[in-house]
Scaffold this motif. Structure first.
Motif, short mmCIF file in Angstrom:
data_model
loop_
_atom_site.label_atom_id
_atom_site.label_comp_id
_atom_site.label_asym_id
_atom_site.label_seq_id
_atom_site.Cartn_x
_atom_site.Cartn_y
_atom_site.Cartn_z
N ASN A 274 19.70 66.68 58.49
CA ASN A 274 20.80 67.32 57.81
C ASN A 274 20.59 68.82 57.97
O ASN A 274 19.50 69.31 57.71
CB ASN A 274 20.80 66.92 56.33
CG ASN A 274 21.98 67.44 55.58
OD1 ASN A 274 22.88 68.06 56.16
ND2 ASN A 274 22.00 67.20 54.29
N ILE B 272 21.53 71.29 56.15
CA ILE B 272 21.20 71.92 54.87
C ILE B 272 20.06 71.13 54.24
O ILE B 272 20.18 69.94 53.97
CB ILE B 272 22.42 71.97 53.94
CG1 ILE B 272 23.51 72.81 54.60
CG2 ILE B 272 22.04 72.52 52.59
CD1 ILE B 272 24.80 72.86 53.85
N ARG B 273 18.92 71.80 54.02
CA ARG B 273 17.73 71.15 53.50
C ARG B 273 17.51 71.56 52.06
O ARG B 273 18.00 72.60 51.60
CB ARG B 273 16.50 71.56 54.31
CG ARG B 273 16.68 71.61 55.82
CD ARG B 273 16.80 70.28 56.51
NE ARG B 273 15.62 69.49 56.67
CZ ARG B 273 14.65 69.69 57.54
NH1 ARG B 273 14.68 70.73 58.33
NH2 ARG B 273 13.64 68.87 57.63
N LYS B 274 16.72 70.79 51.34
CA LYS B 274 16.36 71.10 49.96
C LYS B 274 14.85 71.31 49.90
O LYS B 274 14.10 70.65 50.60
CB LYS B 274 16.75 69.96 49.02
CG LYS B 274 18.24 69.76 48.91
CD LYS B 274 18.59 68.65 47.97
CE LYS B 274 20.09 68.46 47.91
NZ LYS B 274 20.46 67.38 47.01
N ASP C 95 9.62 71.95 52.15
CA ASP C 95 10.76 71.08 52.38
C ASP C 95 10.50 69.75 51.68
O ASP C 95 9.44 69.15 51.85
CB ASP C 95 10.95 70.87 53.89
CG ASP C 95 12.23 70.13 54.22
OD1 ASP C 95 12.92 69.68 53.30
OD2 ASP C 95 12.53 70.01 55.42
N ARG D 283 14.03 75.74 42.79
CA ARG D 283 14.60 74.74 43.70
C ARG D 283 15.71 75.43 44.49
O ARG D 283 16.57 76.07 43.91
CB ARG D 283 15.15 73.54 42.96
CG ARG D 283 14.06 72.68 42.36
CD ARG D 283 14.64 71.36 41.84
NE ARG D 283 13.60 70.41 41.61
CZ ARG D 283 13.12 69.56 42.52
NH1 ARG D 283 13.60 69.57 43.73
NH2 ARG D 283 12.17 68.72 42.22
N THR E 190 18.29 75.44 48.33
CA THR E 190 18.80 74.81 49.55
C THR E 190 18.75 75.87 50.64
O THR E 190 18.91 77.06 50.36
CB THR E 190 20.25 74.31 49.38
OG1 THR E 190 21.08 75.40 49.03
CG2 THR E 190 20.32 73.22 48.32
N GLU F 295 18.77 76.51 55.31
CA GLU F 295 18.89 76.02 56.68
C GLU F 295 17.68 76.54 57.45
O GLU F 295 17.08 77.54 57.07
CB GLU F 295 20.18 76.50 57.32
CG GLU F 295 21.42 75.94 56.65
CD GLU F 295 22.70 76.46 57.27
OE1 GLU F 295 22.65 76.90 58.45
OE2 GLU F 295 23.73 76.43 56.59
N THR G 234 19.62 76.03 43.64
CA THR G 234 20.39 74.82 43.32
C THR G 234 20.39 74.57 41.85
O THR G 234 19.59 75.03 41.10
CB THR G 234 19.78 73.58 44.02
OG1 THR G 234 18.42 73.45 43.69
CG2 THR G 234 19.97 73.66 45.49
#
Length: 149
Positions: A85, A87-89, A106, A129, A131, A133, A149
């Motif tokens: 994905n 967009i990572r968290k 990550d 936390r 988000t 790229e 986030t």
């Protein structure tokens, strides 16, 4: 009548010098006689087998294996694009306010990714936390477009 200028020690030194010169000439002639120069191309050829060993004879072409170039992996194996994905968290594990950089862990891959303060629109601190790229930087992966986030 004058005396001769040659003394006993001068004569001995001259004898030693001539003896050394003669020995050197003999060694040079011996090296030339035993030299391997001028041999044929076949004697100078070397072959490499599939394991990297050097051989005198060419390898047998009937035992040659064909390898598909797409099967060769030189570096880290490629991840499937469907899995990734964009967009990572993650969680900020370290951030140095005075220097303006830190690292984000990550949550999916547990990788530590570098982040610079220029890639954020707000101040971040440890344990936030976020988000983000991933972009390729000169020393590895960098986090860009970092948001809380």
């Amino acid at each position: 009548m004058g005396r001769s200028q040659e003394s006993f020690s001068k004569k001995e030194k001259e004898k030693k010098r001539l003896k050394k010169k003669k020995e050197k000439e003999e060694k040079r002639e011996e090296r030339q006689a035993n030299s391997k120069k001028g041999k044929g191309l076949d004697e100078m050829m070397a072959y490499v087998d599939e394991y990297g060993n050097i051989l005198d004879a060419p390898p047998d072409p009937s035992q040659k294996e064909t390898i598909n170039s797409e099967d060769i992996e030189v570096s880290v194996s490629k991840l499937e694009k469907a899995e990734m994905n964009p967009i990572r968290k993650g969680v900020v594990t370290f951030f140095n306010d005075s220097r303006g950089y830190g690292f984000i862990r990550d949550l999916e891959t547990q990788e530590s990714i570098f982040v610079h303060v220029n890639e954020t629109d707000f101040p971040i601190k440890e344990n936030d936390r976020v988000t983000f790229e991933i972009a390729k930087g000169p020393k590895g992966a960098n986090a860009v477009s970092v948001r809380l986030t």
